[in-house]
Design a protein around this motif. Structure first.
Motif, PDB file in Angstrom:
ATOM      1  N   ASP A  81     -16.289   4.597   7.653  1.00  0.00           N
ATOM      2  CA  ASP A  81     -16.913   5.777   7.026  1.00  0.00           C
ATOM      3  C   ASP A  81     -15.974   6.979   7.020  1.00  0.00           C
ATOM      4  O   ASP A  81     -16.041   7.820   6.132  1.00  0.00           O
ATOM      5  CB  ASP A  81     -18.181   6.179   7.812  1.00  0.00           C
ATOM      6  CG  ASP A  81     -19.211   5.070   7.807  1.00  0.00           C
ATOM      7  OD1 ASP A  81     -19.636   4.678   6.710  1.00  0.00           O
ATOM      8  OD2 ASP A  81     -19.559   4.572   8.911  1.00  0.00           O
ATOM      9  N   VAL A  82     -15.157   7.091   8.061  1.00  0.00           N
ATOM     10  CA  VAL A  82     -14.353   8.314   8.198  1.00  0.00           C
ATOM     11  C   VAL A  82     -13.008   7.998   8.861  1.00  0.00           C
ATOM     12  O   VAL A  82     -12.924   7.137   9.741  1.00  0.00           O
ATOM     13  CB  VAL A  82     -15.161   9.414   8.955  1.00  0.00           C
ATOM     14  CG1 VAL A  82     -15.658   8.955  10.298  1.00  0.00           C
ATOM     15  CG2 VAL A  82     -14.372  10.713   9.105  1.00  0.00           C
ATOM     16  N   LEU A  83     -11.974   8.711   8.386  1.00  0.00           N
ATOM     17  CA  LEU A  83     -10.619   8.555   8.933  1.00  0.00           C
ATOM     18  C   LEU A  83     -10.160   9.891   9.497  1.00  0.00           C
ATOM     19  O   LEU A  83     -10.270  10.927   8.827  1.00  0.00           O
ATOM     20  CB  LEU A  83      -9.656   8.136   7.803  1.00  0.00           C
ATOM     21  CG  LEU A  83      -8.153   8.342   8.053  1.00  0.00           C
ATOM     22  CD1 LEU A  83      -7.625   7.402   9.137  1.00  0.00           C
ATOM     23  CD2 LEU A  83      -7.353   8.138   6.763  1.00  0.00           C
ATOM     24  N   PHE A  84      -9.638   9.867  10.727  1.00  0.00           N
ATOM     25  CA  PHE A  84      -8.955  11.046  11.278  1.00  0.00           C
ATOM     26  C   PHE A  84      -7.473  10.706  11.369  1.00  0.00           C
ATOM     27  O   PHE A  84      -7.075   9.813  12.119  1.00  0.00           O
ATOM     28  CB  PHE A  84      -9.521  11.412  12.661  1.00  0.00           C
ATOM     29  CG  PHE A  84      -8.699  12.443  13.410  1.00  0.00           C
ATOM     30  CD1 PHE A  84      -8.173  13.563  12.749  1.00  0.00           C
ATOM     31  CD2 PHE A  84      -8.446  12.309  14.774  1.00  0.00           C
ATOM     32  CE1 PHE A  84      -7.412  14.507  13.432  1.00  0.00           C
ATOM     33  CE2 PHE A  84      -7.685  13.255  15.467  1.00  0.00           C
ATOM     34  CZ  PHE A  84      -7.173  14.352  14.791  1.00  0.00           C
ATOM     35  N   ALA A  85      -6.641  11.426  10.589  1.00  0.00           N
ATOM     36  CA  ALA A  85      -5.186  11.224  10.640  1.00  0.00           C
ATOM     37  C   ALA A  85      -4.564  12.425  11.341  1.00  0.00           C
ATOM     38  O   ALA A  85      -4.878  13.571  10.993  1.00  0.00           O
ATOM     39  CB  ALA A  85      -4.626  11.087   9.227  1.00  0.00           C
ATOM     40  N   HIS A  86      -3.676  12.173  12.309  1.00  0.00           N
ATOM     41  CA  HIS A  86      -3.060  13.264  13.074  1.00  0.00           C
ATOM     42  C   HIS A  86      -2.151  14.155  12.226  1.00  0.00           C
ATOM     43  O   HIS A  86      -1.690  15.181  12.719  1.00  0.00           O
ATOM     44  CB  HIS A  86      -2.243  12.694  14.242  1.00  0.00           C
ATOM     45  CG  HIS A  86      -3.058  12.269  15.424  1.00  0.00           C
ATOM     46  ND1 HIS A  86      -2.493  11.971  16.646  1.00  0.00           N
ATOM     47  CD2 HIS A  86      -4.395  12.092  15.585  1.00  0.00           C
ATOM     48  CE1 HIS A  86      -3.435  11.623  17.507  1.00  0.00           C
ATOM     49  NE2 HIS A  86      -4.607  11.687  16.888  1.00  0.00           N
ATOM     50  N   LEU A 130     -11.547   1.512  -3.155  1.00  0.00           N
ATOM     51  CA  LEU A 130     -12.491   2.497  -2.606  1.00  0.00           C
ATOM     52  C   LEU A 130     -12.083   3.909  -3.038  1.00  0.00           C
ATOM     53  O   LEU A 130     -10.921   4.144  -3.415  1.00  0.00           O
ATOM     54  CB  LEU A 130     -12.520   2.398  -1.075  1.00  0.00           C
ATOM     55  CG  LEU A 130     -12.995   1.046  -0.516  1.00  0.00           C
ATOM     56  CD1 LEU A 130     -12.783   0.984   0.987  1.00  0.00           C
ATOM     57  CD2 LEU A 130     -14.480   0.821  -0.844  1.00  0.00           C
ATOM     58  N   THR A 131     -13.012   4.837  -2.967  1.00  0.00           N
ATOM     59  CA  THR A 131     -12.737   6.217  -3.388  1.00  0.00           C
ATOM     60  C   THR A 131     -12.555   7.101  -2.154  1.00  0.00           C
ATOM     61  O   THR A 131     -13.518   7.345  -1.409  1.00  0.00           O
ATOM     62  CB  THR A 131     -13.912   6.760  -4.244  1.00  0.00           C
ATOM     63  OG1 THR A 131     -14.157   5.830  -5.295  1.00  0.00           O
ATOM     64  CG2 THR A 131     -13.578   8.123  -4.839  1.00  0.00           C
ATOM     65  N   PRO A 132     -11.285   7.604  -1.946  1.00  0.00           N
ATOM     66  CA  PRO A 132     -11.071   8.486  -0.786  1.00  0.00           C
ATOM     67  C   PRO A 132     -11.830   9.793  -0.966  1.00  0.00           C
ATOM     68  O   PRO A 132     -11.932  10.320  -2.076  1.00  0.00           O
ATOM     69  CB  PRO A 132      -9.541   8.728  -0.800  1.00  0.00           C
ATOM     70  CG  PRO A 132      -9.088   8.400  -2.180  1.00  0.00           C
ATOM     71  CD  PRO A 132     -10.065   7.391  -2.729  1.00  0.00           C
ATOM     72  N   GLY A 133     -12.364  10.300   0.146  1.00  0.00           N
ATOM     73  CA  GLY A 133     -13.136  11.549   0.062  1.00  0.00           C
ATOM     74  C   GLY A 133     -14.614  11.267  -0.134  1.00  0.00           C
ATOM     75  O   GLY A 133     -15.442  12.139   0.123  1.00  0.00           O
ATOM     76  N   LYS A 134     -14.949  10.043  -0.604  1.00  0.00           N
ATOM     77  CA  LYS A 134     -16.365   9.683  -0.817  1.00  0.00           C
ATOM     78  C   LYS A 134     -16.709   8.442   0.008  1.00  0.00           C
ATOM     79  O   LYS A 134     -17.461   8.514   0.964  1.00  0.00           O
ATOM     80  CB  LYS A 134     -16.633   9.441  -2.302  1.00  0.00           C
ATOM     81  CG  LYS A 134     -16.499  10.720  -3.128  1.00  0.00           C
ATOM     82  CD  LYS A 134     -17.306  10.666  -4.416  1.00  0.00           C
ATOM     83  CE  LYS A 134     -17.444  12.049  -5.020  1.00  0.00           C
ATOM     84  NZ  LYS A 134     -16.154  12.654  -5.432  1.00  0.00           N
ATOM     85  N   ASP A 135     -16.118   7.273  -0.381  1.00  0.00           N
ATOM     86  CA  ASP A 135     -16.402   6.044   0.386  1.00  0.00           C
ATOM     87  C   ASP A 135     -15.888   6.188   1.821  1.00  0.00           C
ATOM     88  O   ASP A 135     -16.530   5.731   2.772  1.00  0.00           O
ATOM     89  CB  ASP A 135     -15.721   4.840  -0.269  1.00  0.00           C
ATOM     90  CG  ASP A 135     -16.298   4.540  -1.638  1.00  0.00           C
ATOM     91  OD1 ASP A 135     -17.515   4.756  -1.825  1.00  0.00           O
ATOM     92  OD2 ASP A 135     -15.533   4.119  -2.526  1.00  0.00           O
ATOM     93  N   ILE A 136     -14.704   6.762   1.926  1.00  0.00           N
ATOM     94  CA  ILE A 136     -14.150   7.051   3.259  1.00  0.00           C
ATOM     95  C   ILE A 136     -13.783   8.533   3.279  1.00  0.00           C
ATOM     96  O   ILE A 136     -12.964   8.991   2.478  1.00  0.00           O
ATOM     97  CB  ILE A 136     -12.891   6.196   3.549  1.00  0.00           C
ATOM     98  CG1 ILE A 136     -13.245   4.704   3.546  1.00  0.00           C
ATOM     99  CG2 ILE A 136     -12.268   6.605   4.898  1.00  0.00           C
ATOM    100  CD1 ILE A 136     -12.081   3.765   3.825  1.00  0.00           C
ATOM    101  N   GLN A 137     -14.409   9.280   4.163  1.00  0.00           N
ATOM    102  CA  GLN A 137     -14.073  10.707   4.266  1.00  0.00           C
ATOM    103  C   GLN A 137     -12.853  10.870   5.183  1.00  0.00           C
ATOM    104  O   GLN A 137     -12.647  10.087   6.111  1.00  0.00           O
ATOM    105  CB  GLN A 137     -15.276  11.485   4.800  1.00  0.00           C
ATOM    106  CG  GLN A 137     -16.458  11.391   3.834  1.00  0.00           C
ATOM    107  CD  GLN A 137     -17.363  12.612   3.883  1.00  0.00           C
ATOM    108  OE1 GLN A 137     -16.998  13.692   4.330  1.00  0.00           O
ATOM    109  NE2 GLN A 137     -18.585  12.442   3.407  1.00  0.00           N
TER     110      GLN A 137
END
Ligand code: AHR
Length: 328
Positions: free
Chosen positions: A228-233, A250-257
């Motif tokens: 659901d969500v990605l945290f990148a340093h 997939l759509t970044p910002g929507k499918d994966i925030q």
């Protein structure tokens, strides 16, 4: 300029003061103000490498501040993210007899010996950007960012938007053993503690786009649409992950925030376009303060042991407003 020509006893007592740590440092200097009286200050700068957009902006800021016009002769080295190469560069600066050394340390550990060598050679060291685990007595001053707070701000955003939803999170960590990666992980972990957010995976992408893309491809193969969500340093790893997410359909910002740290131009563009969801700033413009510290330390002035530069954070709407005026 070679201020180390000072007479023996005076120099020794000045240096004893220079490296006693705690409230700050004075340094050699004795006869006049280095750099203010027409003398050129020779500075060795050991940069980490050129892993990210943030790093390019930081290098530019340092080169601009340590310019000939400002009274410096800069010896620049970029270590390609390799700790041994960076330590070798510092040793080479010591052998060249530079007036001062500035280091952006790749990792926190492993600095004690070479910092001691610089101290024995009576060359003051200023740290910029990242921190080290070595004793504060071994360097004159540090200027940088509050990485732990950056991680905490990112974590608070994730908590606000995903707590209570049983969301699945993946993390792209920065360079292993760097204070930027360690402290951001600590701050982020604290912020999401006690929530129902499920950390599926956390691996290093070494602060690079390629690294971010490769690790994200692996995450997508393993967890697919569960993420659901990605945290990148940092922004660069997030930007690499964008390619992987799009390639997976997939759509970044929507499918994966996506939440990242840095706020460099490319990252802010992705945020304004809706592909990133939140960015915590990490200000790379540290050159002016580092140059001021070098001059002050060489002039024998008392300087702060730590200078923390303030960061802000950006939503998609805020990114749209400031994008054109971002300096890097
Ligand atoms: O130490 C600062 C970090 O190093 C930045 O966030 C990252 O982009 C860089 O490589």
């Amino acid at each position: 300029m070679k201020k180390k020509m000072l007479a023996g006893a005076a120099l020794l007592s000045a240096m004893a003061l220079a490296f006693t740590g705690c409230a700050g440092n004075t340094s050699p200097g004795a006869s006049g103000e280095p750099g203010d009286g027409g003398d050129v200050i020779k500075v060795g700068f050991a940069q980490t490498g050129s892993e990210s957009g943030w790093r390019s902006a930081n290098t530019e800021s340092m080169k601009e501040a340590f310019s000939k016009e400002n009274g410096f002769d800069l010896v620049f080295n970029a270590a390609d993210n390799k700790q041994e190469a960076q330590i070798a560069a510092v040793r080479s600066f010591i052998n060249q007899g530079v007036d001062a050394i500035v280091i952006a340390p790749i990792t926190v550990d492993g600095w004690d010996d070479v910092l001691k060598e610089a101290q024995d050679a009576q060359i003051p060291v200023i740290l910029e950007d990242r921190t080290v685990s070595a004793s504060e007595d071994l360097y004159a001053s540090w200027v940088g960012l509050d990485f732990e707070q950056e991680g905490r701000t990112a974590g608070e955003w994730v908590k606000e938007n995903f707590d209570g939803k049983g969301a699945n999170l993946v993390i792209l960590e920065g360079t292993t053993g760097s204070s930027a990666a360690l402290d951001r992980a600590t701050g982020f972990g604290e912020a999401i503690k006690g929530t129902d957010i499920n950390v599926l995976d956390s691996q290093t992408g070494d602060f690079t786009r390629d690294g971010g893309k490769k690790v994200m491809e692996g995450y997508l193969q393993k967890y697919g649409k569960d993420i659901d969500v990605l945290f990148a340093h940092n922004d660069d790893m997030g930007l690499g992950a964008l390619d992987a997410i799009k390639a997976a359909g997939l759509t970044p910002g929507k499918d994966i925030q996506i939440v990242t740290i840095d706020a460099v131009k490319d990252g802010m563009t992705a945020l304004a376009n809706g592909e990133f969801n939140f960015i915590v700033e990490c200000n790379p413009l540290l050159g002016e303060k580092a140059a001021e510290l070098v001059k002050d330390v060489l002039a024998g002035k008392t300087v702060e042991k730590k200078t923390i530069v303030e960061d802000q954070s950006f939503t998609q709407e805020q990114a749209k407003e400031v994008l054109d005026s971002r300096p890097y």
